[in-house]
Design a protein around this motif. Sequence first.
Motif, mmCIF file in Angstrom:
data_model
loop_
_atom_site.group_PDB
_atom_site.id
_atom_site.type_symbol
_atom_site.label_atom_id
_atom_site.label_comp_id
_atom_site.label_asym_id
_atom_site.label_seq_id
_atom_site.Cartn_x
_atom_site.Cartn_y
_atom_site.Cartn_z
ATOM 1 N N VAL A 102 0.831 -1.065 0.026
ATOM 2 C CA VAL A 102 -0.853 0.191 -0.332
ATOM 3 C C VAL A 102 1.058 1.488 -0.089
ATOM 4 O O VAL A 102 0.455 1.913 -0.692
ATOM 5 N N VAL A 103 2.257 0.927 1.189
ATOM 6 C CA VAL A 103 2.813 2.081 1.109
ATOM 7 C C VAL A 103 4.424 1.778 0.506
ATOM 8 O O VAL A 103 4.351 0.418 0.714
ATOM 9 N N GLU A 104 5.856 3.192 0.005
ATOM 10 C CA GLU A 104 6.365 2.859 -0.307
ATOM 11 C C GLU A 104 6.940 3.737 0.718
ATOM 12 O O GLU A 104 7.160 4.848 1.453
ATOM 13 N N LEU A 105 8.834 2.539 1.364
ATOM 14 C CA LEU A 105 9.102 3.381 2.811
ATOM 15 C C LEU A 105 10.515 3.721 2.008
ATOM 16 O O LEU A 105 11.152 2.441 1.833
ATOM 17 N N ARG A 106 11.248 4.568 1.749
ATOM 18 C CA ARG A 106 11.814 5.131 1.136
ATOM 19 C C ARG A 106 12.850 5.567 1.665
ATOM 20 O O ARG A 106 12.720 6.522 3.193
ATOM 21 N N PRO A 107 14.175 4.671 2.040
ATOM 22 C CA PRO A 107 15.536 5.370 3.115
ATOM 23 C C PRO A 107 15.468 7.157 3.021
ATOM 24 O O PRO A 107 15.534 7.918 2.165
ATOM 25 N N ASN A 108 15.395 7.566 4.165
ATOM 26 C CA ASN A 108 15.768 8.532 4.193
ATOM 27 C C ASN A 108 14.566 9.963 3.887
ATOM 28 O O ASN A 108 14.819 11.256 3.232
ATOM 29 N N ARG A 109 13.404 9.279 3.179
ATOM 30 C CA ARG A 109 12.528 10.057 2.333
ATOM 31 C C ARG A 109 11.348 10.136 3.460
ATOM 32 O O ARG A 109 10.385 10.514 3.089
ATOM 33 N N GLY A 110 11.809 8.608 3.742
ATOM 34 C CA GLY A 110 9.770 8.431 4.905
ATOM 35 C C GLY A 110 9.064 7.456 4.121
ATOM 36 O O GLY A 110 9.037 6.726 3.110
ATOM 37 N N ALA A 111 8.152 7.141 3.915
ATOM 38 C CA ALA A 111 7.109 7.012 3.554
ATOM 39 C C ALA A 111 5.690 7.554 3.169
ATOM 40 O O ALA A 111 5.355 8.979 2.947
ATOM 41 N N VAL A 112 5.515 7.316 1.543
ATOM 42 C CA VAL A 112 4.200 7.288 0.430
ATOM 43 C C VAL A 112 3.751 6.604 0.034
ATOM 44 O O VAL A 112 3.847 5.004 -0.045
ATOM 45 N N VAL A 113 2.752 6.856 -0.268
ATOM 46 C CA VAL A 113 1.550 5.999 -0.457
ATOM 47 C C VAL A 113 2.001 5.423 -2.101
ATOM 48 O O VAL A 113 2.453 6.226 -3.028
ATOM 49 N N ALA A 114 1.660 4.260 -2.471
ATOM 50 C CA ALA A 114 2.404 3.358 -3.560
ATOM 51 C C ALA A 114 2.325 3.798 -4.847
ATOM 52 O O ALA A 114 0.520 4.212 -5.021
ATOM 53 N N MET A 115 3.436 3.702 -5.967
ATOM 54 C CA MET A 115 2.816 4.314 -7.416
ATOM 55 C C MET A 115 3.459 3.211 -7.964
ATOM 56 O O MET A 115 4.562 2.998 -8.428
ATOM 57 N N PRO A 116 2.642 2.169 -8.424
ATOM 58 C CA PRO A 116 3.554 1.001 -8.899
ATOM 59 C C PRO A 116 4.059 1.627 -10.544
ATOM 60 O O PRO A 116 2.592 2.489 -10.812
ATOM 61 N N THR A 117 4.102 0.826 -11.030
ATOM 62 C CA THR A 117 5.463 1.363 -12.715
ATOM 63 C C THR A 117 4.029 0.600 -13.342
ATOM 64 O O THR A 117 3.398 -0.291 -12.904
ATOM 65 N N ARG A 118 4.427 0.959 -15.366
ATOM 66 C CA ARG A 118 3.007 -0.048 -15.941
ATOM 67 C C ARG A 118 4.037 -1.183 -15.481
ATOM 68 O O ARG A 118 3.294 -2.235 -16.389
ATOM 69 N N GLU A 119 5.503 -1.544 -15.718
ATOM 70 C CA GLU A 119 5.634 -2.730 -15.647
ATOM 71 C C GLU A 119 5.101 -3.835 -14.560
ATOM 72 O O GLU A 119 5.481 -5.027 -14.567
ATOM 73 N N GLU A 120 4.762 -2.879 -13.291
ATOM 74 C CA GLU A 120 4.765 -3.913 -11.919
ATOM 75 C C GLU A 120 3.074 -4.597 -12.679
ATOM 76 O O GLU A 120 2.827 -5.438 -12.323
ATOM 77 N N VAL A 121 2.733 -3.466 -13.201
ATOM 78 C CA VAL A 121 1.254 -3.790 -13.305
ATOM 79 C C VAL A 121 0.896 -5.414 -14.341
ATOM 80 O O VAL A 121 -0.346 -5.920 -13.947
ATOM 81 N N VAL A 122 1.811 -4.928 -15.209
ATOM 82 C CA VAL A 122 1.785 -5.820 -16.509
ATOM 83 C C VAL A 122 1.670 -7.410 -15.615
ATOM 84 O O VAL A 122 1.257 -8.601 -16.364
ATOM 85 N N LYS A 123 3.265 -7.286 -15.310
ATOM 86 C CA LYS A 123 3.544 -8.751 -14.269
ATOM 87 C C LYS A 123 2.968 -9.620 -13.320
ATOM 88 O O LYS A 123 2.617 -10.188 -13.223
ATOM 89 N N LEU A 124 2.416 -8.335 -12.566
ATOM 90 C CA LEU A 124 0.625 -8.777 -11.590
ATOM 91 C C LEU A 124 -0.415 -9.464 -12.119
ATOM 92 O O LEU A 124 -0.716 -10.666 -11.841
ATOM 93 N N PHE A 125 -0.649 -8.807 -13.219
ATOM 94 C CA PHE A 125 -2.204 -9.575 -13.871
ATOM 95 C C PHE A 125 -0.958 -10.683 -14.790
ATOM 96 O O PHE A 125 -2.252 -11.132 -15.411
ATOM 97 N N GLU A 126 -0.220 -10.567 -15.628
ATOM 98 C CA GLU A 126 0.249 -11.821 -16.093
ATOM 99 C C GLU A 126 0.097 -12.830 -15.204
ATOM 100 O O GLU A 126 0.096 -13.901 -15.724
ATOM 101 N N ALA A 127 0.774 -12.363 -13.543
ATOM 102 C CA ALA A 127 0.478 -13.131 -13.030
ATOM 103 C C ALA A 127 -0.774 -14.169 -12.466
ATOM 104 O O ALA A 127 -1.058 -15.663 -11.984
ATOM 105 N N ARG A 128 -2.006 -13.293 -12.635
ATOM 106 C CA ARG A 128 -3.159 -13.773 -12.288
ATOM 107 C C ARG A 128 -3.658 -14.307 -12.646
ATOM 108 O O ARG A 128 -4.691 -15.446 -12.518
ATOM 109 N N ARG A 129 -3.342 -13.865 -13.942
ATOM 110 C CA ARG A 129 -3.781 -14.725 -15.386
ATOM 111 C C ARG A 129 -3.666 -16.613 -15.156
ATOM 112 O O ARG A 129 -3.993 -17.530 -15.312
#
Length: 269
Positions: A102-129
């Motif tokens: 849900v979030v990303e923990l970035r060293p020395n920058r704190g937490a931010v709401v996650a922003m998936p890349t297009r490649e990550e979304v493609v791999k995610l749906f590939e795994a689901r299919r």
Amino acid sequence: MKQAKDKGRTGGRTESRGQAAARTSTKTATTLGRPKVRPSALVAADTAGDAETRIYQSVLGGVMGQRLLPGTKLPEAALCELFGVGRSVVQKALQRLAHDHVVELRPNRGAVVAMPTREEVVKLFEARRALEGAILPLVAQSATKADFAMLRRQLREEHHAMHSAPQTEWARLASTFHLKLGELSGNPLLARYLMEVISRCALVVAIFQPPGNAACEHDEHARVVDFLERGKVKEAVAEMDAHLRDLESHIQLVEEPAGRSLADMLGLG
């Protein structure tokens, strides 16, 4: 001789009255080998756990409700102030959120709401299919009439929600349908992997799918069940594959600037 009598149980050491009292106190404070915990300590632990869960659910709800947009910063100090807790409680909640992507923990920058890349979304749906394509033949092989009746009840709930409930309820019921198929496969490992992948997909869809679109189309689910019940496995797999590709095509990875306060985005304003 008197000193020798005083030694005994202390292994040859002379034990003072203070030491004996301390030993007796320690023994009294232990029951079945476990130290007694004061009620106040238990209350404090419960309160910290409740606060951690409250932070987790507030952030998750803000993300799923599209109030907390990708890239939104979640400063620890601000969260401490909003929820009235210490930094350690906030850090535990953020670690849980990071574990669930849900979030990303970035060293020395704190937490931010996650922003998936297009490649990550493609791999995610590939795994689901791949997972759902492996699950459907198992469902067709082992599902009973009662199982198919249960799936059709689930479809009726979906249909009702699409006409009377918010989009978040569509998403929940749509995910439940797919998870039910995982359970009916009879393979707990596949079902567990599917649960993890679906939870990540549901998060991506909730954030990036434009409002007004059903997370999953009811008619596509109904056709999958029809094919499975009639033993047409290849057709069911093909329908599911097309359904998931269509779902993926509606995702728009657009990061918008957040103009509201963190309290408002968390529903605390």
